[in-house]
Design an enzyme around this catalytic site. Structure first.
Site, PDB file in Angstrom:
ATOM      1  N   ARG A   1      13.962  10.604  -1.847  1.00 40.20           N
ATOM      2  CA  ARG A   1      13.551   9.232  -2.190  1.00 40.20           C
ATOM      3  C   ARG A   1      14.755   8.456  -2.720  1.00 40.20           C
ATOM      4  O   ARG A   1      14.905   7.267  -2.469  1.00 40.20           O
ATOM      5  CB  ARG A   1      12.414   9.253  -3.231  1.00 40.20           C
ATOM      6  CG  ARG A   1      12.041   7.868  -3.723  1.00 40.20           C
ATOM      7  CD  ARG A   1      10.664   7.753  -4.369  1.00 40.20           C
ATOM      8  NE  ARG A   1      10.254   8.877  -5.154  1.00 40.20           N
ATOM      9  CZ  ARG A   1      10.729   9.215  -6.371  1.00 40.20           C
ATOM     10  NH1 ARG A   1      11.651   8.464  -6.947  1.00 40.20           N
ATOM     11  NH2 ARG A   1      10.277  10.271  -7.010  1.00 40.20           N
TER      12      ARG A   1
ATOM     13  N   TYR B   1       5.790 -15.778   7.639  1.00 41.40           N
ATOM     14  CA  TYR B   1       4.847 -14.748   8.085  1.00 41.40           C
ATOM     15  C   TYR B   1       3.676 -14.668   7.085  1.00 41.40           C
ATOM     16  O   TYR B   1       3.891 -14.700   5.871  1.00 41.40           O
ATOM     17  CB  TYR B   1       5.598 -13.410   8.186  1.00 41.40           C
ATOM     18  CG  TYR B   1       4.697 -12.212   8.318  1.00 41.40           C
ATOM     19  CD1 TYR B   1       3.769 -12.137   9.352  1.00 41.40           C
ATOM     20  CD2 TYR B   1       4.758 -11.161   7.407  1.00 41.40           C
ATOM     21  CE1 TYR B   1       2.930 -11.034   9.464  1.00 41.40           C
ATOM     22  CE2 TYR B   1       3.936 -10.059   7.516  1.00 41.40           C
ATOM     23  CZ  TYR B   1       3.017 -10.011   8.551  1.00 41.40           C
ATOM     24  OH  TYR B   1       2.181  -8.929   8.656  1.00 41.40           O
TER      25      TYR B   1
ATOM     26  N   ASP C   1      15.202 -14.514   5.488  1.00 34.54           N
ATOM     27  CA  ASP C   1      14.570 -13.519   6.363  1.00 34.54           C
ATOM     28  C   ASP C   1      15.147 -13.738   7.765  1.00 34.54           C
ATOM     29  O   ASP C   1      14.857 -14.746   8.412  1.00 34.54           O
ATOM     30  CB  ASP C   1      13.048 -13.723   6.326  1.00 34.54           C
ATOM     31  CG  ASP C   1      12.302 -12.661   7.125  1.00 34.54           C
ATOM     32  OD1 ASP C   1      12.865 -12.152   8.113  1.00 34.54           O
ATOM     33  OD2 ASP C   1      11.152 -12.358   6.771  1.00 34.54           O
TER      34      ASP C   1
ATOM     35  N   LYS D   1      10.806  -5.237  13.986  1.00 35.47           N
ATOM     36  CA  LYS D   1      10.890  -6.198  15.086  1.00 35.47           C
ATOM     37  C   LYS D   1      12.139  -5.921  15.939  1.00 35.47           C
ATOM     38  O   LYS D   1      12.274  -4.843  16.487  1.00 35.47           O
ATOM     39  CB  LYS D   1      10.843  -7.616  14.507  1.00 35.47           C
ATOM     40  CG  LYS D   1       9.701  -7.825  13.504  1.00 35.47           C
ATOM     41  CD  LYS D   1       8.363  -7.639  14.157  1.00 35.47           C
ATOM     42  CE  LYS D   1       7.128  -7.692  13.279  1.00 35.47           C
ATOM     43  NZ  LYS D   1       7.145  -7.642  11.875  1.00 35.47           N
TER      44      LYS D   1
HETATM   45  N1  PLP Z   1       9.194 -11.111   8.039  1.00 35.77           N
HETATM   46  C1  PLP Z   1       8.791 -11.591   9.227  1.00 35.77           C
HETATM   47  C2  PLP Z   1       9.468 -12.796   9.791  1.00 35.77           C
HETATM   48  C3  PLP Z   1       7.748 -10.974   9.919  1.00 35.77           C
HETATM   49  O1  PLP Z   1       7.358 -11.471  11.101  1.00 35.77           O
HETATM   50  C4  PLP Z   1       7.121  -9.831   9.355  1.00 35.77           C
HETATM   51  C5  PLP Z   1       6.026  -9.137  10.046  1.00 35.77           C
HETATM   52  O2  PLP Z   1       5.525  -9.594  11.051  1.00 35.77           O
HETATM   53  C6  PLP Z   1       7.563  -9.377   8.104  1.00 35.77           C
HETATM   54  C7  PLP Z   1       8.606 -10.025   7.479  1.00 35.77           C
HETATM   55  C8  PLP Z   1       6.934  -8.175   7.460  1.00 35.77           C
HETATM   56  O3  PLP Z   1       7.456  -7.029   8.027  1.00 35.77           O
HETATM   57  P1  PLP Z   1       6.654  -5.622   8.191  1.00 35.77           P
HETATM   58  O4  PLP Z   1       5.498  -5.889   9.090  1.00 35.77           O
HETATM   59  O5  PLP Z   1       7.691  -4.714   8.768  1.00 35.77           O
HETATM   60  O6  PLP Z   1       6.221  -5.225   6.827  1.00 35.77           O
END
Ligand code: PLP
Length: 389
Positions: A55, A107, A179, A204
């Site tokens: 961890r 998101y 992000d 993604k």
């Molecule tokens: N940031 C964006 C732009 C996303 O599209 C997503 C999920 O779709 C996330 C963060 C969250 O990521 P995760 O689904 O890997 O937890």
């Protein structure tokens, strides 16, 4: 791997060396929870992050983190078991009474973490249109410690001026987190534009094959990195060694996949713009996109693989398109080699209240496409037959 090397070279090699004991070219998957110590408290591994318990640190994860740091032209990457876990780790660095300015088009799960998890611990937030620097400034308070934005945003693909917002946050003693999931480091370098930390849903494009859930935070700020490593270990949302290996396998081809995603998406966006069943196409590479000039300046090598479109007639026709596609798969997520289609209002952004969604422009006729690496002619034919219905 020095930062002067090109993106493709760093993608393939950064952080990786043939295994000294066996010569294995690919990094081994260290499936171990614990490590033998030579003497109590004396472990192998980097002195600042010894291998004593997985961890806290694991050699496969160390390689992945070095690779991701290099891709973002940075010094520290901290890997997590999901993008949401990465966001949560960053929010753990805040204290009760702190305030965050959050982009108004993020998101749905990101919104949910702020609204349903951290708000109850006294971390307030205000949403702002990140395409307007003065709106971000107005949303800031003396307690603002962080501005969190996506660019391109999800699902409306709005573009924020990272350099201008970074200048603002710096002058106000706050951090800027970007992000970079949609653009990836192949197209956009937020840290070079002044951001303090980059976040990824590695699920993604970094993962790229829709087979893992993962996340990462990347920064060149030593003090912040130390705190994030602490929360990674203390809260414990770490990726498995196997997931780290899969991600490393994927980042080796990130540049190849992104080039194809961008090329195909541009082609398909241009086609959809002329389609009689489509009211509106949103793609940063189109001249009709309101922040096209900024996207051209800020993103290099393309505009990404995501397209949003509004189908004429609203929910009914939009649903029929989603049901009729044959090559596109109706599914949440994005960034994989296969093309996906989804309805943000019903699927990925359902956790945002309906009135807020409507006010932000996430209408019932809105469809989001993740363009994969199939033949673009087949994807166009599939969309045409679905729209014709
Ligand atoms: N940031 C964006 C732009 C996303 O599209 C997503 C999920 O779709 C996330 C963060 C969250 O990521 P995760 O689904 O890997 O937890």
């Amino acid at each position: 791997m020095p930062h002067r090397h090109g993106f493709g070279t760093r993608a393939v090699h950064a952080g990786q060396h043939p295994d000294p004991t066996t010569g294995a070219v690919m990094p081994p998957i260290y499936m171990t929870s614990t490590f033998a110590q030579e003497s109590p408290g004396v472990s192998k591994g980097p002195p600042d992050m010894p291998y004593d318990y997985s961890r806290a640190a694991n050699p496969t994860r160390t390689v992945l983190e070095a690779n991701l740091a290099s891709l973002e032209h940075s010094t520290h990457a901290i890997a997590f078991s999901s993008g949401c876990a990465a966001l949560a780790a960053l929010l753990h660095t805040l204290q009760s009474g702190d305030h965050v300015v959050l982009g108004d088009d993020v998101y749905g799960g990101t919104f949910r973490v702020f609204e349903r998890v951290f708000k109850q611990f006294g971390i307030g937030y205000t949403q702002a249109d990140v395409t307007d620097v003065s709106a971000v400034e107005r949303a800031m308070t003396p307690a603002t410690k962080l501005v969190w934005l996506e660019t391109p945003t999800n699902p409306l693909l709005k573009i924020a001026d990272i350099a201008a917002i970074a200048k603002l946050t710096r002058s106000r003693g706050a951090r800027l987190a970007v992000d970079n999931t949609f653009a990836t480091p192949y197209l956009q370098a937020p840290l070079a534009l002044g951001a303090d930390v980059v976040c990824h849903s590695a699920t993604k494009y970094l993962g790229g094959h829709s087979d893992i859930i993962g996340g990462a935070l990347i920064t060149s700020d030593d003090a912040l990195a130390k705190d994030l490593h602490f929360y990674q270990k203390a809260v414990g949302a770490v990726p498995s060694p196997f997931d780290c290996f899969l991600l490393l396998r994927s980042t080796k081809t990130l540049h190849l996949r992104m080039a194809r995603h961008c090329e195909s998406a541009m082609h398909i966006a241009r086609h959809l713009e002329k389609h009689t069943s489509v009211e509106h196409v949103i793609y940063p590479g189109l001249a009709s996109h309101p922040q096209h000039d900024l996207a051209k300046r800020q993103m290099c090598g393309g505009y990404g693989g995501m397209i949003s479109l509004v189908v004429k007639g609203g929910l009914g026709p939009a649903k029929r398109v989603l049901e009729r596609v044959e090559i596109f798969t109706l599914a949440e997520s994005l960034g994989g080699v296969e093309s996906l289609i989804e309805h943000p209002g019903i699927m990925t952004h359902a956790s945002i209240p309906a009135d807020l969604r409507a006010a932000r422009g996430i209408h019932d006729g809105l469809i989001r496409l993740s363009i994969g690496v199939e033949d673009p002619a087949d994807l166009i034919a599939d969309l045409d037959q679905a729209l014709a219905g």
